[in-house]
Design an enzyme around this catalytic site. Structure first.
Site, short mmCIF file in Angstrom:
data_model
loop_
_atom_site.label_atom_id
_atom_site.label_comp_id
_atom_site.label_asym_id
_atom_site.label_seq_id
_atom_site.Cartn_x
_atom_site.Cartn_y
_atom_site.Cartn_z
N CYS A 74 0.82 -1.21 0.00
CA CYS A 74 0.00 0.00 0.00
C CYS A 74 0.86 1.26 0.00
CB CYS A 74 -0.95 0.01 1.20
SG CYS A 74 -0.13 -0.01 2.80
N ARG A 118 4.26 1.36 -1.28
CA ARG A 118 5.34 1.40 -2.28
C ARG A 118 5.13 0.37 -3.37
NH1 ARG A 118 10.14 1.76 -0.14
NH2 ARG A 118 9.34 2.15 1.96
N GLN A 165 6.12 -5.82 9.17
CA GLN A 165 5.37 -6.45 8.09
C GLN A 165 6.11 -6.41 6.75
OE1 GLN A 165 3.78 -4.18 10.26
NE2 GLN A 165 3.15 -5.98 11.44
N GLY A 194 -11.67 -6.93 4.95
CA GLY A 194 -10.44 -7.59 4.52
C GLY A 194 -10.02 -8.61 5.56
N ALA A 195 -9.07 -9.45 5.21
CA ALA A 195 -8.61 -10.47 6.17
C ALA A 195 -7.12 -10.74 6.01
CB ALA A 195 -9.40 -11.77 5.96
N GLY A 196 -6.40 -9.74 5.51
CA GLY A 196 -4.96 -9.88 5.31
C GLY A 196 -4.17 -9.55 6.55
N THR A 219 -2.54 -6.77 7.53
CA THR A 219 -2.81 -5.50 8.20
C THR A 219 -4.09 -5.57 9.02
OG1 THR A 219 -1.70 -4.26 6.44
CG2 THR A 219 -3.21 -3.04 7.85
#
Length: 425
Positions: A50, A52, A114, A187-189, A191
């Site tokens: 998100c 780069r 991360q 979302g479920a990633g 982050t």
């Protein structure tokens, strides 16, 4: 052999530009193969998050302009627009940049962990695409080692902060009692998982996870005692949501102004706090125009992040030194590899000359020659043959006035001052 690190990030490009240059997971393999084919890059990898989008390339004679042109063409941007936001690092600087990125030193949130996982994913995808070879492979491994050392030997990872943490910190400033608040996570990633963990630890009353697949949402929800729903259930869940934080890989907005307006009416205009961490954005920017909505994007988190990072500034100095040492060590070892082929050929030539002289000596011994005379002749013959080619070349260079080459030869053969044998008087 040359390295290029080229791209845009949160410091050089707005979220609008970043979302247009972002690669989806589904695009990466094809993009890598296309990149290598059209630009004649020998090895390549793409890191796209998100904050780069960067290309890491190993090539022989390739200019950054051709890579920029490919990137602009791939994402349908003008070259001038992309060039205004892009940066290019070459060779030693490219190696150091990769190590800084993987260590979290170039992140929006200094020291965030991360990015290392995202870098490892970029490497795995490039391997899947067949665009990573021995040199870029070595660079990735050295990058991972440097990042691990930074984590181990400095306090860069202490006092955990991240974009997720910053989003939750902002929510705490708006809602004095999070234990009475309900949160909708889209979302479920990775982050969103971090966001869920922070909210759960703060005792948020109810957490709902909405995702494209119910299975993935259910796995995450089970970890934090939350509820799992599909993206299609979001309008209904908005009515009871005080906090909405979104981070998906969708190419189109998931939440529009109309759906939020409808929810606000049913909430009797009770405020909703929203953070859109996704690039491209999940929430239409027009949602922020509504009176009872506090909408923040990734770029809006800068101030919150800055406040939470003061304790990491000292550790960053030590981390920068470790990265510099790691980059110098890698380039030094890589340059040593350039001599391997020459050394191998020289050894093979020397062994051939040795075998020739040894065979001659064995024949002389078999014919009854004196062993001591044979050894002396073996040593003399081997010395003469080993020195013949270098002697011819040195005389030629001397005749041409190549003082620099003669000085290099003196260093190559470790001939310091006074090292030349003198015949006794």
């Amino acid at each position: 052999m040359a390295f290029l690190a080229l791209g845009i990030n949160h410091k050089t490009a707005s979220v609008d530009v970043r979302e247009r240059v972002a690669f989806t997971p589904e695009q990466l393999v094809d993009a890598l193969q296309q990149l290598c084919h059209l630009t004649e890059s020998r090895e390549a990898a793409i890191l796209s998050t998100c904050n780069r989008s960067e290309l890491y390339i190993e090539h022989e004679h390739l200019g950054a302009d051709s890579i920029l042109a490919w990137l602009a063409n791939y994402h349908h941007l003008s070259l001038e627009e992309l060039r205004a936001s892009a940066y290019v690092h070459e060779d030693d600087a490219a190696v150091r940049h990769m190590m800084r990125v993987a260590s979290g030193l170039d992140s929006l949130v200094l020291g965030e962990p991360q990015i290392l996982g995202q870098m490892k994913s970029a490497y795995a995808v490039a391997r899947e695409a067949g665009t990573v070879g021995p040199l870029l492979g070595r660079l990735f491994q050295a990058t991972f080692s440097a990042a691990k050392q930074v984590r181990t030997d400095t306090a860069i990872g202490e006092n955990p902060v991240s974009v997720a943490f910053a989003a939750v910190s902002l929510a705490k400033q708006i809602f004095s009692d999070l234990q009475r608040s309900q949160a909708l996570l889209i979302g479920a990633g990775e982050t969103i998982t971090l966001v869920a963990r922070h909210l759960h630890d703060l005792g948020v009353k109810r957490i709902v996870v909405a995702n494209r697949t119910l299975e993935r949402a259910s796995i995450l929800a089970a970890e934090f005692g939350a509820h799992a729903v599909l993206l299609s259930d979001i309008p209904a869940e908005l009515v009871n949501s005080d906090i909405v934080i979104s981070s998906t890989a969708s190419q189109l907005p998931i939440l529009g102004k109309g759906a939020v307006e409808s929810a606000l009416k049913l909430r009797k205009h009770k405020p909703i706090f929203m953070v859109d961490i996704a690039v491209p954005r999940d929430i239409e920017p027009e949602v922020g125009e509504l009176d009872d909505v506090y909408l923040y994007s990734v770029d809006d988190l800068h101030e919150v992040v800055a406040e939470n990072l003061k304790s990491r500034q000292g550790a960053a100095l030590a981390a920068e030194q470790l990265v510099s040492v790691g980059a110098e060590d890698f380039m030094s070892r890589l340059r040593e590899l350039a001599a391997v082929d020459v050394l191998r050929a020289y050894r093979q030539q020397s062994e051939r000359l040795r075998d020739e002289e040894l065979s001659k000596a064995q024949r002389m011994l078999a014919n009854g020659s004196n062993a001591e005379d044979v050894l002396i002749q073996l040593a003399r013959g081997l010395t003469n043959k080993l020195l013949h080619a270098p002697s011819v070349q040195l005389k030629k260079l001397s005749a041409e006035g190549r003082v620099d080459a003669l000085a290099m030869a003196q260093e190559l053969f470790a001939l310091g001052e006074g090292s030349t044998d003198k015949t006794p008087q």
